[in-house]
Motif scaffolding. Structure first.
Motif, PDB file in Angstrom:
ATOM      1  N   GLN A 134      48.995  45.769  40.707  1.00  0.00           N
ATOM      2  CA  GLN A 134      48.868  44.364  40.316  1.00  0.00           C
ATOM      3  C   GLN A 134      48.051  44.178  39.038  1.00  0.00           C
ATOM      4  O   GLN A 134      47.933  43.067  38.531  1.00  0.00           O
ATOM      5  CB  GLN A 134      48.225  43.559  41.446  1.00  0.00           C
ATOM      6  N   TRP A 135      47.518  45.267  38.495  1.00  0.00           N
ATOM      7  CA  TRP A 135      46.656  45.183  37.312  1.00  0.00           C
ATOM      8  C   TRP A 135      47.374  44.579  36.105  1.00  0.00           C
ATOM      9  O   TRP A 135      46.803  43.726  35.412  1.00  0.00           O
ATOM     10  CB  TRP A 135      46.103  46.567  36.992  1.00  0.00           C
ATOM     11  N   PRO A 136      48.629  44.956  35.817  1.00  0.00           N
ATOM     12  CA  PRO A 136      49.323  44.296  34.697  1.00  0.00           C
ATOM     13  C   PRO A 136      49.490  42.795  34.906  1.00  0.00           C
ATOM     14  O   PRO A 136      49.364  42.017  33.948  1.00  0.00           O
ATOM     15  CB  PRO A 136      50.680  45.014  34.654  1.00  0.00           C
ATOM     16  N   ALA A 137      49.736  42.369  36.151  1.00  0.00           N
ATOM     17  CA  ALA A 137      49.869  40.938  36.411  1.00  0.00           C
ATOM     18  C   ALA A 137      48.535  40.228  36.231  1.00  0.00           C
ATOM     19  O   ALA A 137      48.476  39.099  35.727  1.00  0.00           O
ATOM     20  CB  ALA A 137      50.414  40.711  37.824  1.00  0.00           C
ATOM     21  N   VAL A 138      47.441  40.869  36.640  1.00  0.00           N
ATOM     22  CA  VAL A 138      46.104  40.303  36.423  1.00  0.00           C
ATOM     23  C   VAL A 138      45.835  40.178  34.929  1.00  0.00           C
ATOM     24  O   VAL A 138      45.275  39.187  34.457  1.00  0.00           O
ATOM     25  CB  VAL A 138      45.031  41.173  37.111  1.00  0.00           C
ATOM     26  N   LEU A 179      43.484  35.100  40.425  1.00  0.00           N
ATOM     27  CA  LEU A 179      42.457  35.000  39.383  1.00  0.00           C
ATOM     28  C   LEU A 179      41.713  33.678  39.490  1.00  0.00           C
ATOM     29  O   LEU A 179      40.471  33.643  39.406  1.00  0.00           O
ATOM     30  CB  LEU A 179      43.103  35.132  38.001  1.00  0.00           C
ATOM     31  N   GLU A 180      42.433  32.599  39.688  1.00  0.00           N
ATOM     32  CA  GLU A 180      41.783  31.294  39.794  1.00  0.00           C
ATOM     33  C   GLU A 180      40.847  31.238  41.002  1.00  0.00           C
ATOM     34  O   GLU A 180      39.766  30.640  40.919  1.00  0.00           O
ATOM     35  CB  GLU A 180      42.843  30.200  39.879  1.00  0.00           C
ATOM     36  N   GLN A 181      41.252  31.848  42.094  1.00  0.00           N
ATOM     37  CA  GLN A 181      40.396  31.892  43.281  1.00  0.00           C
ATOM     38  C   GLN A 181      39.106  32.646  42.999  1.00  0.00           C
ATOM     39  O   GLN A 181      38.004  32.197  43.357  1.00  0.00           O
ATOM     40  CB  GLN A 181      41.138  32.548  44.440  1.00  0.00           C
ATOM     41  N   ALA A 182      39.223  33.793  42.341  1.00  0.00           N
ATOM     42  CA  ALA A 182      38.035  34.598  42.035  1.00  0.00           C
ATOM     43  C   ALA A 182      37.112  33.864  41.068  1.00  0.00           C
ATOM     44  O   ALA A 182      35.883  33.848  41.247  1.00  0.00           O
ATOM     45  CB  ALA A 182      38.462  35.944  41.450  1.00  0.00           C
ATOM     46  N   VAL A 183      37.695  33.245  40.048  1.00  0.00           N
ATOM     47  CA  VAL A 183      36.878  32.521  39.069  1.00  0.00           C
ATOM     48  C   VAL A 183      36.190  31.332  39.730  1.00  0.00           C
ATOM     49  O   VAL A 183      34.999  31.079  39.500  1.00  0.00           O
ATOM     50  CB  VAL A 183      37.754  32.056  37.887  1.00  0.00           C
ATOM     51  N   ARG A 184      36.900  30.601  40.558  1.00  0.00           N
ATOM     52  CA  ARG A 184      36.320  29.435  41.226  1.00  0.00           C
ATOM     53  C   ARG A 184      35.136  29.847  42.108  1.00  0.00           C
ATOM     54  O   ARG A 184      34.100  29.167  42.131  1.00  0.00           O
ATOM     55  CB  ARG A 184      37.389  28.733  42.059  1.00  0.00           C
ATOM     56  N   SER A 185      35.283  30.958  42.832  1.00  0.00           N
ATOM     57  CA  SER A 185      34.191  31.419  43.693  1.00  0.00           C
ATOM     58  C   SER A 185      32.962  31.795  42.879  1.00  0.00           C
ATOM     59  O   SER A 185      31.821  31.486  43.263  1.00  0.00           O
ATOM     60  CB  SER A 185      34.655  32.623  44.522  1.00  0.00           C
ATOM     61  N   GLY A 222      49.928  32.212  34.141  1.00  0.00           N
ATOM     62  CA  GLY A 222      49.816  32.450  35.577  1.00  0.00           C
ATOM     63  C   GLY A 222      50.427  33.747  36.006  1.00  0.00           C
ATOM     64  O   GLY A 222      49.798  34.778  35.970  1.00  0.00           O
ATOM     65  N   GLY A 223      51.696  33.776  36.423  1.00  0.00           N
ATOM     66  CA  GLY A 223      52.278  34.950  37.028  1.00  0.00           C
ATOM     67  C   GLY A 223      51.801  35.060  38.467  1.00  0.00           C
ATOM     68  O   GLY A 223      51.100  34.215  38.998  1.00  0.00           O
ATOM     69  N   ASP A 224      52.208  36.149  39.173  1.00  0.00           N
ATOM     70  CA  ASP A 224      51.841  36.341  40.573  1.00  0.00           C
ATOM     71  C   ASP A 224      50.339  36.421  40.772  1.00  0.00           C
ATOM     72  O   ASP A 224      49.827  36.087  41.838  1.00  0.00           O
ATOM     73  CB  ASP A 224      52.511  37.606  41.124  1.00  0.00           C
TER      74      ASP A 224
END
Length: 431
Positions: free
Chosen positions: A47-51, A15-21, A8-10
């Motif tokens: 935020q790219w490293p966190a992604v 990411l989960e929101q984008a994938v779900r959509s 996960g992380g911040d």
């Protein structure tokens, strides 16, 4: 090896929101969902490293879910290869490599390890936060393009249905079959390559290297006879109670063009070696069901024959007619039909000799033993066990016919099958 991702992380919820959509978007709304999701993920360089870290953590979930649904590494890569682009393929291999860090090698069966080796899975990135940046640099992508590719890949994998498993997922044991005797288990492939298979490989390599077609045909016929003898030996071990082996399965990719005739060729090889084939056309693979040693031989022999058929097809025919779809379809159907005849003859010859007490050694010589009256019932029992396993894995099967419409292609295909050397070094197939 890169550092282990922290789940996960911040960026995990993002990411989960984008994938779900993207997963739930209808086809007509997919482009908008992809653009919106990729924009969210790629919006800020900070935020790219966190992604990146969140993606590799999420891979544990999505890839692990595919394993639980019956898919294997080569299957996931095949789906990507058939429907997406090379950048998705590279991403797929990396995500499989990332998920594989969860499992010690001992938790994987032989064929699973072979697939990982063939895919060249490797954790090449220095740390999980650097993965997406390093990948983008390798493939010359900006953040938005890479985020879009990630979401397209996760949508493809996330929408895969469960399929019949052909072995245990990493770390899982497979329960005994219903009705099996105490202590018996559904097998995974044994560790290492069987000695008989190594001998068969050597024969086929020699068949490929010879300049004399008659010698090549004799060598490859001997290879099929050794495969048949190995199956006979395993059947007698089972009849004696020394082996509680049960049928297993593997998947082999069958790609366009002419996937119907290619499936016929695989079925011809499988039938000669007491295996069954079930074709999943929509996913581009066949499931071969049989006993473990027989499955190894089927894959080896089919690989060789498919490469030879392709080479022979490219040389066959005359002028424009040889390039027509009807000619090529007819050629490959005839090739498969003739190969079925040749392999069946070799298997029947070996079985008849074994029933009379003649045993084919691994070095190709024969020895005379006492006939064993258990042989034919044992072979019949193994064939019945394979049929039962097919019925268990695939309770609803439909037969499909393949048509031919070119007489010249049919004749050329049979002639090429008569010349086939059935060797194993001409190339490789994608699983």
């Amino acid at each position: 090896m890169g550092k282990r991702a922290q789940q996960g992380g911040d960026a995990g919820p993002l990411l989960e929101q984008a994938v779900r959509s993207v997963l739930t978007a209808p086809e007509e709304g997919l482009d908008l969902a992809l653009d919106t999701g990729a924009s969210l993920l790629a919006a800020a360089p900070g935020q790219w490293p966190a992604v990146s870290r969140a993606l590799l953590g999420y891979a544990d979930t999505v890839v692990g879910r595919c394993w639980s649904a019956g898919w294997r590494p080569a299957d996931l890569v095949r789906v990507v290869r058939r429907g997406l682009k090379p950048v998705h393929l590279a991403l797929a291999v990396d995500l499989i490599a990332a998920e594989d860090r969860r499992h010690p090698s001992a938790a994987l069966d032989r064929r699973w390890r072979e697939q990982l080796r063939e895919l060249e899975t490797e954790v090449w990135w220095p740390g999980d936060e650097q993965y997406l940046g390093a990948f983008a640099q390798r493939h010359r992508l900006d953040r938005f393009a890479l985020a879009t590719a990630v979401l397209e890949l996760l949508r493809t994998w996330g929408r895969l249905p469960p399929i019949a498993p052909v072995g245990p997922a990493p770390g899982q044991s497979v329960p005994p079959r219903s009705g099996s005797q105490p202590g018996s288990q559904r097998p995974g492939p044994v560790t290492g390559e069987p000695r008989m298979l190594a001998r068969i490989r050597a024969l086929l390599a020699k068949a490929e290297s010879t300049e004399y077609p008659e010698e090549a045909e004799a060598l490859t016929a001997k290879a099929q006879q050794l495969m048949a003898q190995h199956s006979i030996d395993e059947a007698l071990l089972a009849a004696a109670g020394a082996d509680r082996d049960a049928p297993g399965a593997l998947r082999i990719g069958v790609d366009n063009p002419y996937e119907g005739p290619k499936t016929m060729l695989l079925d011809a090889v499988a039938a000669a070696n007491r295996c069954r084939v079930v074709w999943a056309k929509e996913f581009g693979f066949c499931t071969v069901v049989g006993f473990d040693g027989d499955l190894d031989g089927v894959e080896l022999l089919y690989t060789s024959l498919l490469v030879q058929a392709t080479h022979a097809l490219n040389k066959a025919g005359s002028g424009r007619d040889s390039r027509s779809k009807a000619f090529r379809q007819s050629f490959l159907v005839a090739y498969a039909a003739r190969i079925r005849e040749r392999l069946t003859t070799a298997t029947e010859r070996t079985t008849s000799a074994a029933a009379a007490g003649r045993h084919l050694r691994e070095d190709g010589t024969e020895e005379q033993l006492l006939p064993d009256e258990r042989l034919l019932p044992a072979l019949a029992a193994r064939s019945e066990a394979v049929d039962e396993e097919v019925g268990r894995l695939f309770p609803k099967l439909v037969s499909q016919r393949v048509r031919v419409s070119d007489g010249e292609g049919w004749a050329a295909g049979r002639a090429a099958a008569d010349r086939a050397a059935l060797h194993g070094r001409a190339g490789e197939i994608r699983r």
